[in-house]
Motif scaffolding. Sequence first.
Motif, PDB file in Angstrom:
ATOM      1  N   LEU A 259       0.823  -1.208   0.000  1.00 17.01           N
ATOM      2  CA  LEU A 259       0.000   0.000   0.000  1.00 17.01           C
ATOM      3  C   LEU A 259       0.856   1.257   0.000  1.00 17.01           C
ATOM      4  CD1 LEU A 259      -2.810  -1.047   2.515  1.00 17.01           C
ATOM      5  CD2 LEU A 259      -3.006  -0.825   0.035  1.00 17.01           C
ATOM      6  N   PHE A 260       1.946   1.239   0.737  1.00 21.17           N
ATOM      7  CA  PHE A 260       2.844   2.395   0.755  1.00 21.17           C
ATOM      8  C   PHE A 260       3.437   2.657  -0.635  1.00 21.17           C
ATOM      9  CE2 PHE A 260       3.534   1.779   5.488  1.00 21.17           C
ATOM     10  CZ  PHE A 260       2.938   2.969   5.840  1.00 21.17           C
ATOM     11  N   VAL A 261       3.957   1.623  -1.253  1.00 16.69           N
ATOM     12  CA  VAL A 261       4.595   1.796  -2.561  1.00 16.69           C
ATOM     13  C   VAL A 261       3.566   2.205  -3.602  1.00 16.69           C
ATOM     14  CG1 VAL A 261       5.866   0.612  -4.392  1.00 16.69           C
ATOM     15  CG2 VAL A 261       6.464   0.210  -1.991  1.00 16.69           C
ATOM     16  N   LEU A 262       2.369   1.625  -3.554  1.00 14.34           N
ATOM     17  CA  LEU A 262       1.295   2.020  -4.466  1.00 14.34           C
ATOM     18  C   LEU A 262       1.011   3.512  -4.338  1.00 14.34           C
ATOM     19  CD1 LEU A 262      -1.041   1.231  -6.418  1.00 14.34           C
ATOM     20  CD2 LEU A 262      -2.442   0.869  -4.366  1.00 14.34           C
ATOM     21  N   SER A 263       0.945   3.996  -3.106  1.00 13.99           N
ATOM     22  CA  SER A 263       0.687   5.414  -2.850  1.00 13.99           C
ATOM     23  C   SER A 263       1.798   6.294  -3.408  1.00 13.99           C
ATOM     24  CB  SER A 263       0.548   5.644  -1.345  1.00 13.99           C
ATOM     25  OG  SER A 263       0.601   7.017  -1.030  1.00 13.99           O
ATOM     26  N   ILE A 264       3.034   5.918  -3.157  1.00 16.18           N
ATOM     27  CA  ILE A 264       4.167   6.750  -3.572  1.00 16.18           C
ATOM     28  C   ILE A 264       4.291   6.805  -5.096  1.00 16.18           C
ATOM     29  CG2 ILE A 264       6.673   6.969  -3.454  1.00 16.18           C
ATOM     30  CD1 ILE A 264       6.452   5.628  -0.646  1.00 16.18           C
ATOM     31  N   LEU A 294      -5.403   6.724  -5.077  1.00 15.90           N
ATOM     32  CA  LEU A 294      -4.291   5.828  -4.768  1.00 15.90           C
ATOM     33  C   LEU A 294      -3.249   6.529  -3.906  1.00 15.90           C
ATOM     34  CD1 LEU A 294      -3.767   4.186  -8.279  1.00 15.90           C
ATOM     35  CD2 LEU A 294      -5.271   3.451  -6.431  1.00 15.90           C
ATOM     36  N   HIS A 295      -2.956   7.787  -4.223  1.00 14.41           N
ATOM     37  CA  HIS A 295      -1.948   8.561  -3.516  1.00 14.41           C
ATOM     38  C   HIS A 295      -2.304   8.709  -2.037  1.00 14.41           C
ATOM     39  CE1 HIS A 295       0.490  12.585  -3.408  1.00 14.41           C
ATOM     40  NE2 HIS A 295       1.144  11.599  -2.831  1.00 14.41           N
ATOM     41  N   PHE A 296      -3.536   9.120  -1.766  1.00 16.28           N
ATOM     42  CA  PHE A 296      -3.969   9.326  -0.386  1.00 16.28           C
ATOM     43  C   PHE A 296      -4.294   8.014   0.322  1.00 16.28           C
ATOM     44  CE2 PHE A 296      -7.817   9.430   2.269  1.00 16.28           C
ATOM     45  CZ  PHE A 296      -7.325  10.099   3.373  1.00 16.28           C
ATOM     46  N   THR A 297      -5.124   7.190  -0.298  1.00 12.66           N
ATOM     47  CA  THR A 297      -5.677   6.020   0.390  1.00 12.66           C
ATOM     48  C   THR A 297      -4.609   5.021   0.780  1.00 12.66           C
ATOM     49  OG1 THR A 297      -7.711   6.290  -0.891  1.00 12.66           O
ATOM     50  CG2 THR A 297      -7.411   4.198   0.246  1.00 12.66           C
ATOM     51  N   GLY A 298      -3.666   4.751  -0.125  1.00 11.73           N
ATOM     52  CA  GLY A 298      -2.648   3.771   0.182  1.00 11.73           C
ATOM     53  C   GLY A 298      -1.867   4.116   1.432  1.00 11.73           C
ATOM     54  N   TYR A 299      -1.363   5.335   1.496  1.00 11.66           N
ATOM     55  CA  TYR A 299      -0.534   5.729   2.650  1.00 11.66           C
ATOM     56  C   TYR A 299      -1.374   5.875   3.912  1.00 11.66           C
ATOM     57  CZ  TYR A 299       4.019   7.328   4.263  1.00 11.66           C
ATOM     58  OH  TYR A 299       5.246   7.397   4.876  1.00 11.66           O
ATOM     59  N   TYR A 300      -2.539   6.491   3.780  1.00 14.56           N
ATOM     60  CA  TYR A 300      -3.431   6.718   4.917  1.00 14.56           C
ATOM     61  C   TYR A 300      -3.823   5.405   5.586  1.00 14.56           C
ATOM     62  CZ  TYR A 300      -8.010   7.750   7.097  1.00 14.56           C
ATOM     63  OH  TYR A 300      -9.088   7.837   7.943  1.00 14.56           O
TER      64      TYR A 300
END
Length: 393
Positions: A259-264, A294-300
Motif C-alpha cells: 500500500l505504501f509503494v502504491l501510494s508513492i 491511490l496517492h492518499f488512500t494507500g498511505y493513509y
Amino acid sequence: MIYSALFFTFFMGVGAYLANLSPYVLTTYPRQANWIFICTQLASPVGAILAGYTTDKTKLLRGPLLVSLFGFGIFQLILFAGLPASWTILAATLMKLCMSASGQLITIACLEDGNDRFARSRTAGTIGFCAVQVILYFISISSQTASIQTGIVAQWGSIFYLIAFILAFKIPIYRKARETYYFRETFVYLLRPRFLAFFAMSFVFYACYQLVDFYIGRFIQITHGIKYVYLGWGLSVVLEICLMPFTASLFDRYHTRFLFVLSIVAGGIRFLFLALSSEFTALPPHYAQILHGLHFTGYYAAAIFLLKGSLPDRLYGTAFALYSAFASSLGGVAGSMVTASALQINPTASGYATVFYVTSAVHVLLIPAFLLMKLPDSLQEESRESASSYAVK
C-alpha cells in the motif's frame, strides 16, 4: 451502519472545506496564506494528541467527539467569514484542531470493531466527499449560483457537522479497550529503530503531500477556473472508493509495504502530470486528481493498519497522534515553508510546475527507500508484556 453514516456526513463537511480552502485563502489573504496553512498543520497534531490521550486515558468516546464536532462546525463558519487575517489564522487553527480530534475519535471508535469494518465505513466517507464535490460543481456552473463566493460555499458545509453531531449520540460512551494506560509506555515502542525509520520516511512523504491540501486547488483555479477545482476533487475519489474497501484485505495479504509503494508511485505520477499540464494544454490538471485515490488512500490506510497492528490497543490513540505530529504536521510545515518560498519568487503556473517537478522526483526516491526499509512487525504477546512491564517500573 452508524459509522458509515457518521463518516459520510463528516466528510461532506470536510469536502466543502478542503475544496475551497486553497482558492479562498490564497485569493483573500495572499500575504498571510502561508501562516494560515502552517498554523493549521501545527494545530492538527495538537487535536489528535488531545483526542488520543483523552480517549486512551479516560476510555471516553462520545463526549470528546461531540465537543470536537461542535467546534469544527463553528470555526469553519468563522474561517470563511472574511474577517481580518489575525482572526482568520486563529479560526483556522482552532478549526483544524477540532477537525483532527473528531476524525481521530471516529476512526478509533470504528477500528474497535475491526479493520474490515473501518475500511467499509471509511469508504462511505469518501462517497460523502464525492457527493459534496458534485453539488459544488453544479453550483459553480449554474448561471444563478456561479457568482457565489468560495467562502460562502465553504460555510454552507458546516451544516453537515450538525448532522454528524446528532449521529454521534449513537457512538458508545466508552472504549472497548479497558487496560491500564501509561503515557510513557508509548515511547517504549515508538523509539525503536523501525518506528523511527518509518516516521522519518513519513516526514518526507508529507512534506510533499502538503501540496495536495494547500496548493493544487489554487493551481487549477488560476489555470482553468474554480469549477474545475470542484470537478478535480470529485474525480479524486473515484479510485479511493474502489480501493478503500479492500485496504484491510490487501494489508493482511501483502502487509503494509504494498500500500505504501502504491501510494508513492501514484503520487509521483500525479505531480509529474500536474507539472506537465502547465506546458501542454492536452493535459488538463484536474485529471491528475484521479490519482488522489491511490496517492492518499494507500498511505493513509497503511499507516493506520501498521500502527494498529504494531501497538497495544490502549496506546493506539496516543501513538497515532504522535505519528501525526511528527510526520504529517512537521513534515507538512517543512514542505509548506519551502513551497511558499518558491511561489513567492514565481507565483505563476510555471512556478507551480517547478514545485511539482521537485516533489515528483522526491517520490521517485522514496520508492527504493520503502522497498529496503524494515517496517515495524506485528505485535506479539510476549513483546507486549515485556514493553508494558518495562514502562511501569
